[in-house]
Design a protein around this motif. Structure first.
Motif, PDB file in Angstrom:
ATOM      1  N   TRP A   5       0.872  -1.178   0.000  1.00  0.00           N
ATOM      2  CA  TRP A   5       0.000   0.000   0.000  1.00  0.00           C
ATOM      3  C   TRP A   5       0.896   1.209   0.000  1.00  0.00           C
ATOM      4  N   LYS A   6       0.803   2.034  -1.018  1.00  0.00           N
ATOM      5  CA  LYS A   6       1.729   3.141  -1.202  1.00  0.00           C
ATOM      6  C   LYS A   6       1.310   4.356  -0.381  1.00  0.00           C
ATOM      7  N   VAL A   7       1.510   4.261   0.921  1.00  0.00           N
ATOM      8  CA  VAL A   7       1.325   5.385   1.836  1.00  0.00           C
ATOM      9  C   VAL A   7       2.534   5.407   2.767  1.00  0.00           C
ATOM     10  N   GLY A   8       2.995   6.602   3.100  1.00  0.00           N
ATOM     11  CA  GLY A   8       4.127   6.718   4.016  1.00  0.00           C
ATOM     12  C   GLY A   8       3.676   6.772   5.463  1.00  0.00           C
ATOM     13  N   GLY A   9       2.556   7.418   5.701  1.00  0.00           N
ATOM     14  CA  GLY A   9       2.004   7.568   7.040  1.00  0.00           C
ATOM     15  C   GLY A   9       0.518   7.842   6.940  1.00  0.00           C
ATOM     16  N   TYR A  10      -0.092   8.090   8.065  1.00  0.00           N
ATOM     17  CA  TYR A  10      -1.545   8.298   8.064  1.00  0.00           C
ATOM     18  C   TYR A  10      -1.936   9.550   7.280  1.00  0.00           C
TER      19      TYR A  10
ATOM     20  N   GLY B 111      -5.124   0.715  10.152  1.00  0.00           N
ATOM     21  CA  GLY B 111      -4.141   0.820  11.231  1.00  0.00           C
ATOM     22  C   GLY B 111      -3.215   1.984  10.943  1.00  0.00           C
ATOM     23  N   THR B 112      -3.186   2.968  11.829  1.00  0.00           N
ATOM     24  CA  THR B 112      -2.458   4.218  11.568  1.00  0.00           C
ATOM     25  C   THR B 112      -1.058   4.270  12.175  1.00  0.00           C
TER      26      THR B 112
ATOM     27  N   GLN C  50      -7.930   2.529  13.844  1.00  0.00           N
ATOM     28  CA  GLN C  50      -7.308   2.181  15.122  1.00  0.00           C
ATOM     29  C   GLN C  50      -5.797   2.274  14.977  1.00  0.00           C
ATOM     30  N   ASP C  51      -5.108   2.163  16.116  1.00  0.00           N
ATOM     31  CA  ASP C  51      -3.659   2.005  16.037  1.00  0.00           C
ATOM     32  C   ASP C  51      -3.389   0.611  15.458  1.00  0.00           C
ATOM     33  N   THR C  52      -2.225   0.409  14.867  1.00  0.00           N
ATOM     34  CA  THR C  52      -1.954  -0.817  14.126  1.00  0.00           C
ATOM     35  C   THR C  52      -2.067  -2.096  14.960  1.00  0.00           C
ATOM     36  N   PRO C  53      -1.552  -2.158  16.205  1.00  0.00           N
ATOM     37  CA  PRO C  53      -1.729  -3.399  16.967  1.00  0.00           C
ATOM     38  C   PRO C  53      -3.202  -3.791  17.145  1.00  0.00           C
ATOM     39  N   ASN C  54      -4.039  -2.823  17.473  1.00  0.00           N
ATOM     40  CA  ASN C  54      -5.465  -3.125  17.637  1.00  0.00           C
ATOM     41  C   ASN C  54      -6.146  -3.391  16.304  1.00  0.00           C
TER      42      ASN C  54
ATOM     43  N   GLY D 251      -6.062  -1.806   5.823  1.00  0.00           N
ATOM     44  CA  GLY D 251      -4.966  -0.970   5.354  1.00  0.00           C
ATOM     45  C   GLY D 251      -4.092  -0.707   6.566  1.00  0.00           C
ATOM     46  N   LEU D 252      -2.871  -1.238   6.550  1.00  0.00           N
ATOM     47  CA  LEU D 252      -2.037  -1.221   7.756  1.00  0.00           C
ATOM     48  C   LEU D 252      -0.720  -0.498   7.521  1.00  0.00           C
ATOM     49  N   ILE D 253      -0.377   0.372   8.449  1.00  0.00           N
ATOM     50  CA  ILE D 253       0.910   1.071   8.451  1.00  0.00           C
ATOM     51  C   ILE D 253       1.694   0.520   9.635  1.00  0.00           C
ATOM     52  N   PRO D 254       2.916   0.007   9.409  1.00  0.00           N
ATOM     53  CA  PRO D 254       3.674  -0.541  10.541  1.00  0.00           C
ATOM     54  C   PRO D 254       3.989   0.529  11.580  1.00  0.00           C
ATOM     55  N   PRO D 255       3.917   0.155  12.850  1.00  0.00           N
ATOM     56  CA  PRO D 255       4.278   1.135  13.884  1.00  0.00           C
ATOM     57  C   PRO D 255       5.783   1.364  13.878  1.00  0.00           C
TER      58      PRO D 255
END
Length: 186
Positions: free
Chosen positions: A94-99, A123-124, A149-153, A171-175
């Motif tokens: 997924w081509k996103v850098g951050g939320y 997941g942000t 939600q935050d990514t873990p949740n 859609g998940l962004i790694p923490p």
């Protein structure tokens, strides 16, 4: 004894003589209508054990997220680096850098799927962040519920939804690396 007294009262009415109500006769003659009676193997006509026959095993419950790190995700044994879109049939980068990069264009792949997904879990990262209202409005107008939600949740929520066989996508962004739980060896 209360049932027998009630039956006698119903059967003998001083003003009309005898009343033969089918309900009253059934209540007086059937021991099965008593609350104290439990069915057992001796009550052959009514007692029967419940049997379950499994005709076909259920297919796999779907994609599951096993772990996450600051570098990416482990999804069903596949290591995915960076942000990813977990869809019912596939796992995509997924081509996103951050939320902040989550826009109407970046979520377009979620509402173009067929069959249509019911819920999108976003997941942000390490913290819950606000998504642009225009993005949420677009997804809701397409009939997709959104959970931010935050990514873990978000990973846990996605796993729960897929285990219930819901049509969900994520859609998940790694923490990022966290120093809050750092362990030091002396």
């Amino acid at each position: 004894m209360a049932a027998a007294t009630c039956v006698r009262f119903l059967l003998q009415s001083p003003t009309r003589g005898f009343i033969f109500s089918p309900r009253a006769v059934a209540a007086s003659s059937s021991p099965f209508l008593s609350r104290a009676h439990r069915l057992g193997p001796g009550d052959d006509e009514i007692y029967e054990r419940t049997r379950v026959s499994i005709m076909q095993k259920e297919p796999d419950s779907g994609v599951m997220i096993h772990s996450y790190s600051s570098r990416g995700f482990n999804i069903d044994g596949n290591k995915v680096l960076g942000p990813c879109a977990v869809l019912p049939p596939a796992i995509l980068q997924w081509k996103v850098g951050g939320y902040e990069d989550i826009t109407e264009e970046s979520v377009s792949l979620f509402h173009m799927l067929e069959p249509k997904i019911e819920i999108l879990v976003i997941g942000t990262g390490a913290r819950l962040e606000r998504i642009k209202p225009s993005v949420l409005a677009l997804l809701r107008s397409k009939g997709i519920a959104v959970e931010v939600q935050d990514t873990p949740n978000a990973c846990a929520t996605f796993n729960f939804l897929t285990s219930e066989r819901r049509l969900a996508a994520a859609g998940l962004i790694p923490p990022p690396v966290s120093t809050a739980l750092e362990v030091t060896h002396e």
